[in-house]
Design a protein around this motif. Structure first.
Motif, PDB file in Angstrom:
ATOM      1  N   THR A 116       0.824  -1.205   0.000  1.00  0.00           N
ATOM      2  CA  THR A 116       0.000   0.000   0.000  1.00  0.00           C
ATOM      3  C   THR A 116       0.860   1.259   0.000  1.00  0.00           C
ATOM      4  O   THR A 116       0.593   2.218  -0.735  1.00  0.00           O
ATOM      5  CB  THR A 116      -0.931   0.009   1.222  1.00  0.00           C
ATOM      6  N   THR A 117       1.914   1.252   0.806  1.00  0.00           N
ATOM      7  CA  THR A 117       2.779   2.426   0.900  1.00  0.00           C
ATOM      8  C   THR A 117       3.553   2.661  -0.389  1.00  0.00           C
ATOM      9  O   THR A 117       3.598   3.782  -0.912  1.00  0.00           O
ATOM     10  CB  THR A 117       3.750   2.275   2.084  1.00  0.00           C
ATOM     11  N   VAL A 118       4.143   1.611  -0.947  1.00  0.00           N
ATOM     12  CA  VAL A 118       4.917   1.770  -2.180  1.00  0.00           C
ATOM     13  C   VAL A 118       4.007   2.177  -3.329  1.00  0.00           C
ATOM     14  O   VAL A 118       4.374   3.031  -4.152  1.00  0.00           O
ATOM     15  CB  VAL A 118       5.680   0.476  -2.515  1.00  0.00           C
ATOM     16  N   ALA A 119       2.814   1.616  -3.417  1.00  0.00           N
ATOM     17  CA  ALA A 119       1.877   1.985  -4.474  1.00  0.00           C
ATOM     18  C   ALA A 119       1.501   3.458  -4.384  1.00  0.00           C
ATOM     19  O   ALA A 119       1.434   4.167  -5.402  1.00  0.00           O
ATOM     20  CB  ALA A 119       0.625   1.114  -4.393  1.00  0.00           C
ATOM     21  N   ALA A 120       1.269   3.953  -3.160  1.00  0.00           N
ATOM     22  CA  ALA A 120       0.917   5.362  -2.976  1.00  0.00           C
ATOM     23  C   ALA A 120       2.083   6.266  -3.340  1.00  0.00           C
ATOM     24  O   ALA A 120       1.897   7.341  -3.930  1.00  0.00           O
ATOM     25  CB  ALA A 120       0.494   5.600  -1.526  1.00  0.00           C
ATOM     26  N   ILE A 121       3.291   5.859  -3.002  1.00  0.00           N
ATOM     27  CA  ILE A 121       4.487   6.631  -3.347  1.00  0.00           C
ATOM     28  C   ILE A 121       4.644   6.726  -4.860  1.00  0.00           C
ATOM     29  O   ILE A 121       4.903   7.799  -5.412  1.00  0.00           O
ATOM     30  CB  ILE A 121       5.727   5.989  -2.693  1.00  0.00           C
ATOM     31  N   PRO A 153      15.652   1.744  -8.740  1.00  0.00           N
ATOM     32  CA  PRO A 153      16.289   1.106  -7.579  1.00  0.00           C
ATOM     33  C   PRO A 153      16.557   2.125  -6.479  1.00  0.00           C
ATOM     34  O   PRO A 153      16.690   3.318  -6.722  1.00  0.00           O
ATOM     35  CB  PRO A 153      17.599   0.547  -8.150  1.00  0.00           C
ATOM     36  N   ALA A 154      16.667   1.610  -5.264  1.00  0.00           N
ATOM     37  CA  ALA A 154      16.905   2.467  -4.106  1.00  0.00           C
ATOM     38  C   ALA A 154      18.211   3.221  -4.240  1.00  0.00           C
ATOM     39  O   ALA A 154      19.183   2.712  -4.778  1.00  0.00           O
ATOM     40  CB  ALA A 154      16.922   1.620  -2.834  1.00  0.00           C
ATOM     41  N   LEU A 202       8.543  -4.564  -4.868  1.00  0.00           N
ATOM     42  CA  LEU A 202       7.358  -3.732  -5.075  1.00  0.00           C
ATOM     43  C   LEU A 202       7.696  -2.504  -5.919  1.00  0.00           C
ATOM     44  O   LEU A 202       6.914  -2.089  -6.779  1.00  0.00           O
ATOM     45  CB  LEU A 202       6.780  -3.299  -3.731  1.00  0.00           C
ATOM     46  N   ALA A 203       8.859  -1.921  -5.675  1.00  0.00           N
ATOM     47  CA  ALA A 203       9.280  -0.757  -6.457  1.00  0.00           C
ATOM     48  C   ALA A 203       9.369  -1.099  -7.935  1.00  0.00           C
ATOM     49  O   ALA A 203       8.922  -0.330  -8.797  1.00  0.00           O
ATOM     50  CB  ALA A 203      10.623  -0.237  -5.945  1.00  0.00           C
ATOM     51  N   ARG A 204       9.931  -2.248  -8.244  1.00  0.00           N
ATOM     52  CA  ARG A 204       9.997  -2.672  -9.651  1.00  0.00           C
ATOM     53  C   ARG A 204       8.597  -2.875 -10.223  1.00  0.00           C
ATOM     54  O   ARG A 204       8.320  -2.506 -11.361  1.00  0.00           O
ATOM     55  CB  ARG A 204      10.826  -3.950  -9.769  1.00  0.00           C
ATOM     56  N   HIS A 215      14.390  -6.262   0.309  1.00  0.00           N
ATOM     57  CA  HIS A 215      14.047  -7.001  -0.901  1.00  0.00           C
ATOM     58  C   HIS A 215      12.556  -6.935  -1.199  1.00  0.00           C
ATOM     59  O   HIS A 215      12.156  -6.845  -2.364  1.00  0.00           O
ATOM     60  CB  HIS A 215      14.520  -8.450  -0.772  1.00  0.00           C
ATOM     61  N   GLN A 216      11.721  -6.952  -0.161  1.00  0.00           N
ATOM     62  CA  GLN A 216      10.287  -6.825  -0.391  1.00  0.00           C
ATOM     63  C   GLN A 216       9.944  -5.479  -1.009  1.00  0.00           C
ATOM     64  O   GLN A 216       9.176  -5.402  -1.978  1.00  0.00           O
ATOM     65  CB  GLN A 216       9.531  -7.005   0.933  1.00  0.00           C
TER      66      GLN A 216
END
Length: 340
Positions: free
Chosen positions: A239-244, A315-316, A307-309, A302-303
């Protein structure tokens, strides 16, 4: 107050002029309960201490404030307040040191023949855009000096007040490298209300992120802190990565909660009050010191990067380093920049 204790990293003369301390309180809703100690600083650009230089993407920092009304329970900078004989808990939240001459000192430093135009990182300890900035307005002068000298800088914040200085950020980005990052460890409003009580709500930060990116400023997100057992479940991370991603960020860097002395005691008190069943689990997870074990940090990293990909983020990148496409993924598991 022990201003004479505040020396620079080389142990030289005190950083503040104790004869120029003015203490003020303002009986207004936004500042009620907060005391400001206005200081004439002797220096404002500080070199990263030697032990940390090898793992930091910058060598110089700037902090116009000390203490932070964001009152984040976990803030690693809390211990620094004890150097002033103030406590690391409520005192850190309500006794704010203001370096009133910060813009003038910065301009002088940037104009010095010895200055080589190195990158300057801001908000690596406390937020430059905390509530005090709404009154003292130090950042416009700081940003103007950096713009005028085309000096590269990075800025990390939890505050929507950054939007006030959007024109200056755009002007600076036109002449030098400007790295902007927002700090957002989770989107859960219930968790936010108790653990980050003085900050804008997560959704407001996401809205600010969208405004910055809509104006052509590339912004990353430091997903910090990821809080064990309260904000680390797969659906919460997703949820957090999707919102970002939806808010226009170019990258996300997860940082797991660390509990240094000062922060550890204050956080444990909060945990005992709000989530007492988790105290034994935290004692076990952090039995080895301030940082969660490597296996846990690796799992979160890694999780989040998977999700970022999935959501098209890069990448971070360590805070303060300009993201570049098609670079190897970095793993800044122990960068100490989760506050703000």
């Amino acid at each position: 107050m022990r201003w004479e204790n505040l020396t620079n990293n080389r142990g030289d003369a005190a950083l503040f002029d104790a004869d120029a301390v003015t203490t003020r309180t303002f009986d207004t809703p936004e500042f009620r309960g907060i005391t400001f100690h206005e200081i004439r600083a002797r220096t404002i650009v500080n070199r990263v201490p030697a032990p940390a230089r090898s793992r930091m993407p910058f060598q110089w920092t700037l902090a116009p404030y000390r203490g932070c009304s964001h009152a984040c329970v976990y803030c690693f900078a809390r211990k620094s307040h004890t150097y002033l004989d103030l406590d690391a808990g409520l005192g850190f939240n309500t006794q704010i040191v203001v370096k009133t001459n910060a813009p003038q000192l910065l301009r002088r430093r940037l104009a010095a023949p010895s200055w080589q135009g190195e990158h300057i990182a801001m908000s690596t300890t406390v937020d430059c855009y905390q509530r005090a900035e709404g009154r003292y307005r130090l950042m416009p002068g700081i940003l103007t000096a950096l713009r005028d000298h085309a000096n590269p800088f990075s800025l990390l914040t939890k505050s929507t007040l950054i939007l006030r200085d959007l024109p200056l950020l755009e002007q600076a980005a036109a002449v030098t490298d400007v790295d902007i990052a927002l700090s957002l460890g989770f989107t859960d409003p219930d968790l936010w209300r108790t653990i980050e009580p003085g900050t804008p709500a997560p959704q407001r930060r996401l809205d600010a992120l969208r405004t910055l990116t809509d104006h052509g400023l590339e912004c990353s997100v430091v997903m910090a802190p990821v809080i064990p057992y309260l904000g680390d479940q797969p659906d919460q991370l997703r949820t957090t990565v999707a919102a970002i991603a939806a808010s226009g960020a170019i990258s996300v860097t997860p940082l797991v909660l660390n509990l240094r002395p000062g922060a550890r005691e204050w956080f444990t008190q909060w945990l005992s009050q709000h989530h007492p069943h988790l105290v034994p689990r935290y004692e076990q997870l952090y039995a080895g010191g301030a940082y969660a074990p490597k296996w846990y940090q690796d799992r979160i990293h890694h999780q989040v990067q998977e999700l970022a990909r999935t959501y098209g983020l890069r990448p971070a990148q360590p805070p303060g380093s300009r993201p570049k496409p098609q670079t190897a993924t970095t793993h800044p598991t122990q960068l100490t920049l989760e506050c703000p």
